[in-house]
Scaffold this motif. Structure first.
Motif, short mmCIF file in Angstrom:
data_model
loop_
_atom_site.label_atom_id
_atom_site.label_comp_id
_atom_site.label_asym_id
_atom_site.label_seq_id
_atom_site.Cartn_x
_atom_site.Cartn_y
_atom_site.Cartn_z
N LYS A 43 0.08 2.71 -14.16
CA LYS A 43 0.35 1.50 -15.30
C LYS A 43 1.71 1.87 -15.15
O LYS A 43 2.70 2.64 -14.29
CB LYS A 43 0.22 2.54 -16.90
N SER A 44 2.14 -0.01 -14.90
CA SER A 44 3.78 0.31 -14.63
C SER A 44 3.98 -1.04 -15.64
O SER A 44 3.35 -1.54 -16.35
CB SER A 44 4.32 -0.27 -13.58
N LYS A 45 5.60 -0.68 -15.88
CA LYS A 45 6.10 -2.25 -16.90
C LYS A 45 6.46 -3.02 -15.54
O LYS A 45 7.28 -3.19 -15.34
CB LYS A 45 7.18 -1.64 -17.52
N ALA A 46 6.25 -4.70 -16.36
CA ALA A 46 6.63 -5.73 -15.39
C ALA A 46 7.97 -6.20 -15.84
O ALA A 46 7.97 -6.63 -17.07
CB ALA A 46 5.74 -6.17 -15.15
N ILE A 70 9.94 -1.71 -7.51
CA ILE A 70 8.95 -0.30 -7.42
C ILE A 70 10.41 0.46 -8.20
O ILE A 70 10.98 0.92 -6.72
CB ILE A 70 8.22 -0.23 -7.76
N HIS A 71 10.67 0.56 -9.69
CA HIS A 71 11.37 1.88 -9.65
C HIS A 71 10.62 2.98 -9.75
O HIS A 71 9.64 2.75 -10.88
CB HIS A 71 12.79 0.79 -10.36
N ALA A 72 10.83 4.14 -10.10
CA ALA A 72 10.66 4.72 -10.75
C ALA A 72 12.00 5.19 -12.04
O ALA A 72 13.08 5.57 -11.48
CB ALA A 72 9.90 6.64 -9.97
N ILE A 73 11.47 5.94 -13.14
CA ILE A 73 12.54 6.44 -14.46
C ILE A 73 11.90 7.63 -14.63
O ILE A 73 10.96 7.37 -15.47
CB ILE A 73 12.20 4.74 -15.23
N SER A 74 13.04 8.44 -15.13
CA SER A 74 12.85 9.87 -15.80
C SER A 74 12.55 9.45 -17.18
O SER A 74 13.09 8.06 -17.93
CB SER A 74 14.06 10.84 -15.57
N LYS A 75 11.65 9.89 -17.98
CA LYS A 75 10.91 9.88 -18.85
C LYS A 75 12.12 10.25 -19.94
O LYS A 75 12.90 11.46 -19.40
CB LYS A 75 9.10 10.43 -19.71
N LEU A 110 4.48 9.37 -8.21
CA LEU A 110 5.72 9.69 -9.21
C LEU A 110 5.22 9.89 -10.56
O LEU A 110 5.18 10.70 -11.22
CB LEU A 110 6.28 8.04 -8.88
N ALA A 111 4.39 9.38 -10.76
CA ALA A 111 3.97 8.60 -12.34
C ALA A 111 2.95 9.85 -12.28
O ALA A 111 3.27 10.76 -13.64
CB ALA A 111 2.73 7.18 -12.12
N GLU A 112 2.25 10.88 -11.30
CA GLU A 112 1.86 11.86 -11.53
C GLU A 112 3.11 13.54 -11.75
O GLU A 112 2.48 14.34 -12.21
CB GLU A 112 0.83 12.42 -10.37
N LYS A 113 4.08 12.47 -11.45
CA LYS A 113 5.40 13.81 -11.70
C LYS A 113 5.96 13.57 -13.41
O LYS A 113 7.32 13.94 -13.75
CB LYS A 113 5.91 13.78 -10.68
N ASN A 114 5.23 12.44 -13.70
CA ASN A 114 5.71 11.80 -15.26
C ASN A 114 6.99 10.93 -15.23
O ASN A 114 7.57 10.96 -16.25
CB ASN A 114 6.11 13.49 -16.01
N LYS A 115 6.44 10.35 -14.60
CA LYS A 115 7.58 9.03 -14.04
C LYS A 115 7.43 7.76 -14.49
O LYS A 115 6.08 7.74 -14.24
CB LYS A 115 8.17 8.38 -12.81
N ALA A 132 1.20 -1.09 0.04
CA ALA A 132 -0.21 -0.23 -0.24
C ALA A 132 0.82 1.37 -0.03
O ALA A 132 0.52 2.68 -1.03
CB ALA A 132 -1.01 0.14 1.38
N GLU A 133 2.06 1.63 0.30
CA GLU A 133 3.05 2.04 1.15
C GLU A 133 3.05 2.69 -0.14
O GLU A 133 3.90 3.61 -0.48
CB GLU A 133 4.12 2.14 2.18
N ASN A 134 4.10 1.72 -1.52
CA ASN A 134 4.51 1.56 -2.42
C ASN A 134 3.70 1.52 -3.55
O ASN A 134 4.22 2.99 -4.57
CB ASN A 134 5.21 0.26 -2.88
N ILE A 135 2.21 1.72 -3.37
CA ILE A 135 1.30 2.45 -4.10
C ILE A 135 1.04 3.72 -4.07
O ILE A 135 1.44 4.12 -5.65
CB ILE A 135 0.03 1.55 -4.55
N LYS A 136 1.12 4.02 -3.00
CA LYS A 136 1.42 5.30 -3.20
C LYS A 136 2.20 6.15 -3.68
O LYS A 136 2.23 7.10 -4.38
CB LYS A 136 0.29 6.12 -1.43
N LYS A 137 3.30 6.03 -3.13
CA LYS A 137 4.65 6.23 -3.59
C LYS A 137 4.37 6.11 -5.37
O LYS A 137 5.59 7.41 -5.94
CB LYS A 137 5.68 5.66 -3.29
N ALA A 138 4.11 4.60 -6.07
CA ALA A 138 4.78 4.85 -6.94
C ALA A 138 3.90 5.98 -7.72
O ALA A 138 3.72 6.14 -9.07
CB ALA A 138 3.87 3.72 -7.70
N LYS A 139 2.35 6.01 -7.72
CA LYS A 139 1.41 6.43 -7.89
C LYS A 139 1.67 8.33 -8.25
O LYS A 139 0.96 9.01 -8.92
CB LYS A 139 0.23 6.54 -7.00
#
Length: 106
Positions: A72-75, A101-106, A28-33, A19-26
């Motif tokens: 959305k993510s790539k596995a 779970i990793h965030a990557i700059s576009k 980061l995704a909203e910040k275009n990662k 749950a914590e990682n989902i929140k963080k990923a969300k």
């Protein structure tokens, strides 16, 4: 997110971390990662093919949980190529049975 040996199910004790990682990923995704989920396996048993398969399944399971929450993510499965712990027995290798779970700059 850690998994039991030979398991593709998210452990009950990992639900809070998920749950914590989902929140963080969300966030980061909203910040275009781009979000990438990498699955891993331990090398105490199983062939290379098996470990690649189970690590990919672990990544997809976590990615599916992210998608349920609008992320959305790539596995991808890494097998035993990137161990958190080298050597040891099955118990000592428990940290290797994971999805990250990793965030990557576009």
């Amino acid at each position: 997110i850690h998994f039991d040996f030979d398991s593709r199910k998210i452990r009950p004790d990992q639900q809070k971390a998920l749950a914590e990682n989902i929140k963080k990923a969300k966030d980061l995704a909203e910040k275009n990662k781009d979000i990438v989920v990498e699955g891993h396996a331990c090398h105490s048993a199983g062939s290379r093919v098996y470990n690649l398969a189970i690590s990919g399944d672990r990544a997809r399971i976590v990615a599916n949980e992210l998608e349920k929450h609008g992320v959305k993510s790539k596995a991808t499965g890494r097998g035993t190529d990137m161990p958190a712990v080298k050597g040891g027995d099955r118990q000592e290798q428990a940290p290797n049975r994971r999805a990250e779970i990793h965030a990557i700059s576009k």
